[in-house]
Motif scaffolding. Structure first.
Motif, PDB file in Angstrom:
ATOM      1  N   SER A 109     -31.681  16.206 -48.433  1.00 24.65           N
ATOM      2  CA  SER A 109     -32.987  16.288 -47.415  1.00 24.65           C
ATOM      3  C   SER A 109     -32.675  17.981 -47.462  1.00 24.65           C
ATOM      4  CB  SER A 109     -33.763  15.806 -46.923  1.00 24.65           C
ATOM      5  OG  SER A 109     -32.605  15.577 -46.035  1.00 24.65           O
ATOM      6  N   SER A 110     -31.387  17.929 -47.099  1.00 28.44           N
ATOM      7  CA  SER A 110     -31.060  19.556 -46.179  1.00 28.44           C
ATOM      8  C   SER A 110     -31.369  20.612 -46.119  1.00 28.44           C
ATOM      9  CB  SER A 110     -30.045  19.032 -45.561  1.00 28.44           C
ATOM     10  OG  SER A 110     -28.604  19.116 -45.760  1.00 28.44           O
ATOM     11  N   SER A 113     -28.739  23.611 -51.269  1.00 24.02           N
ATOM     12  CA  SER A 113     -29.884  23.688 -52.243  1.00 24.02           C
ATOM     13  C   SER A 113     -28.590  24.186 -53.725  1.00 24.02           C
ATOM     14  CB  SER A 113     -31.480  24.430 -52.355  1.00 24.02           C
ATOM     15  OG  SER A 113     -29.850  24.992 -51.285  1.00 24.02           O
ATOM     16  N   GLN A 134     -43.118  23.437 -42.310  1.00 21.41           N
ATOM     17  CA  GLN A 134     -41.948  22.188 -43.049  1.00 21.41           C
ATOM     18  C   GLN A 134     -41.560  21.767 -44.118  1.00 21.41           C
ATOM     19  OE1 GLN A 134     -39.056  21.169 -40.995  1.00 21.41           O
ATOM     20  NE2 GLN A 134     -40.364  20.828 -38.990  1.00 21.41           N
ATOM     21  N   LYS A 138     -38.892  23.050 -47.332  1.00 20.42           N
ATOM     22  CA  LYS A 138     -38.601  21.999 -48.385  1.00 20.42           C
ATOM     23  C   LYS A 138     -38.568  22.174 -50.002  1.00 20.42           C
ATOM     24  CE  LYS A 138     -37.835  16.671 -48.738  1.00 20.42           C
ATOM     25  NZ  LYS A 138     -39.201  17.073 -50.075  1.00 20.42           N
ATOM     26  N   ASP A 141     -36.160  25.380 -50.173  1.00 17.94           N
ATOM     27  CA  ASP A 141     -35.124  24.397 -50.199  1.00 17.94           C
ATOM     28  C   ASP A 141     -34.893  24.548 -52.115  1.00 17.94           C
ATOM     29  OD1 ASP A 141     -34.444  25.139 -47.752  1.00 17.94           O
ATOM     30  OD2 ASP A 141     -34.687  23.510 -46.799  1.00 17.94           O
ATOM     31  N   GLU A 142     -35.314  23.987 -52.172  1.00 17.70           N
ATOM     32  CA  GLU A 142     -35.518  23.053 -54.019  1.00 17.70           C
ATOM     33  C   GLU A 142     -34.837  24.062 -54.258  1.00 17.70           C
ATOM     34  OE1 GLU A 142     -38.605  21.032 -54.454  1.00 17.70           O
ATOM     35  OE2 GLU A 142     -38.106  19.432 -52.881  1.00 17.70           O
ATOM     36  N   HIS A 224     -33.982  23.399 -38.031  1.00 15.70           N
ATOM     37  CA  HIS A 224     -33.650  23.322 -39.422  1.00 15.70           C
ATOM     38  C   HIS A 224     -32.699  23.937 -40.329  1.00 15.70           C
ATOM     39  CE1 HIS A 224     -34.654  22.137 -43.898  1.00 15.70           C
ATOM     40  NE2 HIS A 224     -34.832  23.337 -44.037  1.00 15.70           N
TER      41      HIS A 224
END
Ligand code: ATP
Ligand code: MG
Length: 255
Positions: A109-110, A113, A134, A138, A141-142, A224
């Motif tokens: 989740s962090s 990546s 957020q 996310k 990040d992926e 984050h």
């Protein structure tokens, strides 16, 4: 005040930069200057991209227009499609096997990546205005690991004063300020000679909403990225104060 004269400089490593800061903090101005300094960087401004879609009357533009007019945030799904799509089109995301949705949600989740980005300096890019929630962070990040998140910290009273003096050249996103950075000819873009306008969302009531959306949705992203070890904060009252600090930090990390 004129833009500080810059000499082009080179990057040795890929810089993948996000500019974060309240509306009117000068993200667009810094973007223009950093790009002049580092020609290997290209920028993607979510606000400019949306405004172009609004002007062109695309489906995305039609969906975003009223939200933007009201100072709200455009839906995450639409923003992710727009920005990730554009990054991919420009070749900043190395092609990777199409993954099943289930696999994505199973990933950590962090901000750790996938390493699907090139480390060549020519793969450098800067994001202005995305991610802003957020959910957007996310998704980004992926796709790619960003390696510098710049928090532009400008006092609220400065921002409010500045917004009432802002003019823009919409086709290019170039920004002028009647006090700090006026056009050479009043009301006219220096480069194209076309007229400058005020952004409809710069009027006080709407601007207040944008500021609130920033505090509520975007500011939490700083934590984050701090946890991910990529956050750097720069403080200043004017863009001229911030530019040399920002360029210096990019040089230190990627030059
Ligand atoms: P400034 O340009 O002064 O830094 P800003 O960052 O608020 O201010 P833009 O980035 O140009 O302005 O965005 C204008 C509007 O476009 C926002 O108020 C919002 O409605 C929409 N928008 C831009 N980026 C996003 C995003 N990542 N997510 C959701 N909405 C967005
Ligand atoms: Mg902007």
């Amino acid at each position: 005040m004129s833009i500080p004269t810059t000499m082009a400089a080179r990057l040795r490593k890929a810089a993948r930069v996000i500019l974060v800061g309240p509306p009117g903090c000068g993200k667009g101005t810094q973007t223009t200057r950093v790009l002049n300094r580092y020609p290997q960087l290209t920028a993607l401004s979510s606000g400019d991209l949306l405004r172009q879609n609004v002007r062109a009357g695309t489906p995305i533009g039609l969906e975003a227009e009223s939200i933007m007019k009201n100072g709200g945030l455009v839906h995450d799904s639409l923003m992710v499609k727009l920005i990730v799509g554009e990054l991919s089109r420009r070749g900043y995301l190395e092609s990777k096997p199409t993954h099943a949705a289930g696999l994505i949600s199973a990933s950590p989740s962090s901000a750790s990546s996938p390493s699907n980005s090139s480390d060549l300096p020519s793969a450098s890019f800067l994001l202005d205005g995305f991610p802003r929630t957020q959910g957007q962070a996310k998704k980004l990040d992926e796709e790619v690991s960003m390696n510098l998140v710049v928090n532009i910290d400008v006092p609220s009273e400065v921002i409010i004063q500045r917004i009432s003096n802002r003019l823009v050249h919409t086709p290019s996103g170039r920004i002028y300020n009647l006090t700090w950075n006026p056009p050479k000819v009043p009301g006219i873009d220096d480069v194209t000679g076309e007229p400058l306008t005020r952004r409809s969302d710069d009027f006080p009531e709407t601007f207040k909403k944008r500021l609130e959306a920033y505090r509520k949705e975007t500011e939490p992203l700083l934590e984050h990225y701090d946890k991910a070890g990529v956050l750097w904060t720069v403080k200043g009252r004017t863009s001229d104060e911030i530019t040399p600090l920002l360029e210096g930090e990019i040089k230190k990390r990627f030059g």
